[in-house]
Design an enzyme around this catalytic site. Structure first.
Site, PDB file in Angstrom:
ATOM      1  N   SER A   1       0.577  -1.161  -0.099  1.00 18.08           N
ATOM      2  CA  SER A   1      -0.042  -0.057   0.066  1.00 18.08           C
ATOM      3  C   SER A   1       0.966   1.240  -0.069  1.00 18.08           C
ATOM      4  O   SER A   1       0.461   2.229  -0.822  1.00 18.08           O
ATOM      5  CB  SER A   1      -0.901   0.077   1.039  1.00 18.08           C
ATOM      6  OG  SER A   1      -1.823  -1.122   1.324  1.00 18.08           O
TER       7      SER A   1
ATOM      8  N   LYS B   1      -8.380  -5.995  11.570  1.00 20.66           N
ATOM      9  CA  LYS B   1      -9.569  -5.685  10.594  1.00 20.66           C
ATOM     10  C   LYS B   1     -10.900  -5.890  11.478  1.00 20.66           C
ATOM     11  O   LYS B   1     -11.817  -5.346  11.151  1.00 20.66           O
ATOM     12  CB  LYS B   1      -9.449  -6.734   9.488  1.00 20.66           C
ATOM     13  CG  LYS B   1      -8.479  -6.205   8.462  1.00 20.66           C
ATOM     14  CD  LYS B   1      -8.228  -6.950   7.313  1.00 20.66           C
ATOM     15  CE  LYS B   1      -9.226  -6.432   6.219  1.00 20.66           C
ATOM     16  NZ  LYS B   1      -8.799  -7.044   4.717  1.00 20.66           N
TER      17      LYS B   1
ATOM     18  N   ASN C   1     -11.045  -2.212   6.393  1.00 24.41           N
ATOM     19  CA  ASN C   1      -9.963  -1.893   6.075  1.00 24.41           C
ATOM     20  C   ASN C   1      -9.646  -0.628   5.944  1.00 24.41           C
ATOM     21  O   ASN C   1      -8.376  -0.095   5.362  1.00 24.41           O
ATOM     22  CB  ASN C   1      -9.588  -2.931   4.796  1.00 24.41           C
ATOM     23  CG  ASN C   1     -10.411  -2.154   3.585  1.00 24.41           C
ATOM     24  OD1 ASN C   1     -11.348  -1.521   3.730  1.00 24.41           O
ATOM     25  ND2 ASN C   1     -10.218  -2.734   2.311  1.00 24.41           N
TER      26      ASN C   1
ATOM     27  N   ALA D   1     -11.329 -12.839   3.831  1.00 18.07           N
ATOM     28  CA  ALA D   1     -11.487 -12.294   2.273  1.00 18.07           C
ATOM     29  C   ALA D   1     -12.518 -13.109   1.568  1.00 18.07           C
ATOM     30  O   ALA D   1     -13.137 -12.381   0.571  1.00 18.07           O
ATOM     31  CB  ALA D   1     -10.002 -12.923   1.321  1.00 18.07           C
TER      32      ALA D   1
HETATM   33  P1  ATR Z   1      -8.320 -14.017   4.998  1.00 18.41           P
HETATM   34  O1  ATR Z   1      -8.751 -12.978   6.030  1.00 18.41           O
HETATM   35  O2  ATR Z   1      -7.032 -13.820   4.214  1.00 18.41           O
HETATM   36  O3  ATR Z   1      -9.367 -14.827   4.438  1.00 18.41           O
HETATM   37  P2  ATR Z   1      -8.090 -16.131   7.318  1.00 18.41           P
HETATM   38  O4  ATR Z   1      -9.330 -15.515   7.571  1.00 18.41           O
HETATM   39  O5  ATR Z   1      -7.098 -16.517   8.071  1.00 18.41           O
HETATM   40  O6  ATR Z   1      -7.521 -15.110   6.106  1.00 18.41           O
HETATM   41  O7  ATR Z   1      -8.767 -17.262   5.896  1.00 18.41           O
HETATM   42  C1  ATR Z   1      -7.643 -18.052   5.563  1.00 18.41           C
HETATM   43  C2  ATR Z   1      -8.309 -19.124   4.339  1.00 18.41           C
HETATM   44  O8  ATR Z   1      -7.323 -19.974   3.897  1.00 18.41           O
HETATM   45  C3  ATR Z   1      -9.228 -20.255   5.157  1.00 18.41           C
HETATM   46  O9  ATR Z   1     -10.367 -20.342   4.435  1.00 18.41           O
HETATM   47  C4  ATR Z   1      -8.454 -21.177   5.562  1.00 18.41           C
HETATM   48  O10 ATR Z   1      -8.896 -22.375   5.766  1.00 18.41           O
HETATM   49  P3  ATR Z   1      -9.504 -22.842   7.146  1.00 18.41           P
HETATM   50  O11 ATR Z   1     -10.444 -22.240   7.562  1.00 18.41           O
HETATM   51  O12 ATR Z   1      -9.505 -24.491   6.982  1.00 18.41           O
HETATM   52  O13 ATR Z   1      -8.063 -22.627   8.009  1.00 18.41           O
HETATM   53  C5  ATR Z   1      -7.572 -21.242   4.139  1.00 18.41           C
HETATM   54  N1  ATR Z   1      -6.279 -21.924   4.376  1.00 18.41           N
HETATM   55  C6  ATR Z   1      -5.265 -21.623   4.883  1.00 18.41           C
HETATM   56  N2  ATR Z   1      -4.215 -22.441   4.696  1.00 18.41           N
HETATM   57  C7  ATR Z   1      -4.764 -23.714   4.097  1.00 18.41           C
HETATM   58  C8  ATR Z   1      -4.245 -24.696   3.950  1.00 18.41           C
HETATM   59  N3  ATR Z   1      -2.963 -25.307   4.009  1.00 18.41           N
HETATM   60  N4  ATR Z   1      -5.354 -25.586   3.146  1.00 18.41           N
HETATM   61  C9  ATR Z   1      -6.681 -25.489   2.958  1.00 18.41           C
HETATM   62  N5  ATR Z   1      -6.840 -24.038   3.329  1.00 18.41           N
HETATM   63  C10 ATR Z   1      -6.246 -23.421   3.713  1.00 18.41           C
END
Ligand code: ATR
Length: 277
Positions: free
Chosen positions: A20, A69, A90, A136
């Protein structure tokens, strides 16, 4: 005559990776604005004090990222409809009467990026599969629901979290199991990865696209690398692909407009700048 100095920034922890500051610096220079946009590393426990202090130091507003956030909503004096619906913010703007307004522009950024890159996009005939159920994902779902899409299906490694989102969005979306997503690809025309899978330094997504229709538009929120394995595979299957950089750029424009008074334009030059710095 000197123009008034305007200050803004981005608050998070960690913060050094944030693109940013490069983006806002570019727009400040392009528009000859007397301003600065500063990365501010702020720990969880200090956020309240910092948000009280920044306006006293001349800040007009700030972006916030992980881990603030969600917590900033509890401190906000005004919350926009988008921030309320997504459940996080955000973009914060300090109010003349004190305190701040909390907005979320992630969904706006997602939709702008989709509209700009897919001229044929029509919410009314969209059948969407979203991978992921985090913050997200909430922004993407919210934007798509608001735009009139009625068929949204999500899938997440942790199934209960996806079921939680279904309740959160008052059952306006459906959930499929993580191991059902590949066979479901034949039923959709929009696929969105909202997880960090495929990002530099993260694990792979591991999704076979063998049953995807070639009229499917595939979006990845990951922009590092700019062409993820998912987008490469989608191209091989003849699909239209949209990278995540556009969303990053578009989500930043409302904040810049609020604080610095000009709606910035997104050009190929700024894309290049972000990709090379
Ligand atoms: P953001 O705000 O960027 O969405 P988050 O709220 O931490 O970050 O969400 C991360 C997303 O990536 C979730 O859907 C997470 O799945 P889980 O709810 O099962 O944790 C997914 N994610 C992260 N690492 C993963 C992995 N190794 N395999 C599958 N999904 C993953």
């Amino acid at each position: 005559m000197h123009k008034k100095l305007v200050l803004a920034g981005v608050i998070g922890d960690p913060i050094s990776h944030s693109k940013s500051p490069i983006l806002h610096r570019y727009w400040l220079d392009k528009n000859a604005i007397n301003g600065h946009y500063i990365p501010l590393k702020v720990q969880k426990n200090d956020i309240e004090l910092v948000l009280k202090t920044l306006p006293k130091m001349g800040f007009s507003g700030v972006n916030v990222t992980v881990p603030h956030k969600e917590s900033v909503l509890k401190l906000a004096n005004e919350i926009t409809q988008n921030a309320r619906q997504i459940g996080s913010a955000n973009t914060l703007t300090f109010l003349p009467s004190g305190g701040f307004k909390a907005d979320n522009t992630d969904g706006y950024g997602f939709l702008k990026n989709l509209e700009e890159n897919d001229a044929t996009w029509n919410p009314l005939n969209s059948r969407v599969l979203i991978i992921g159920a985090g913050g997200a994902s909430r922004a993407v779902i919210s934007a798509l629901l608001n735009s009139g899409v009625s068929k949204i299906v999500i899938t997440n490694r942790t199934h209960e979290r996806a079921e939680g989102l279904k309740e959160y969005f008052e059952r306006k979306i459906d959930v499929i199991k993580w191991n059902e997503k590949e066979q479901f690809l034949k039923k959709i025309n929009i696929l969105v990865n909202t997880t960090s899978l495929g990002m530099l330094g993260s694990k792979k997504l591991n999704l076979s696209l063998s049953s995807i229709n070639k009229d499917t538009t595939v979006l990845d929120l990951v922009y590092n690398p700019i062409k993820t394995v998912l987008l490469q595979d989608a191209e091989k299957h003849g699909c239209k692909t949209i990278d995540g950089l556009g969303m990053l750029l578009h989500q930043a424009t409302p904040g810049f407009n609020e604080w610095f008074g000009i709606k910035p334009i997104i050009t190929s030059e700024i894309r290049k700048r972000i990709l090379t710095q």
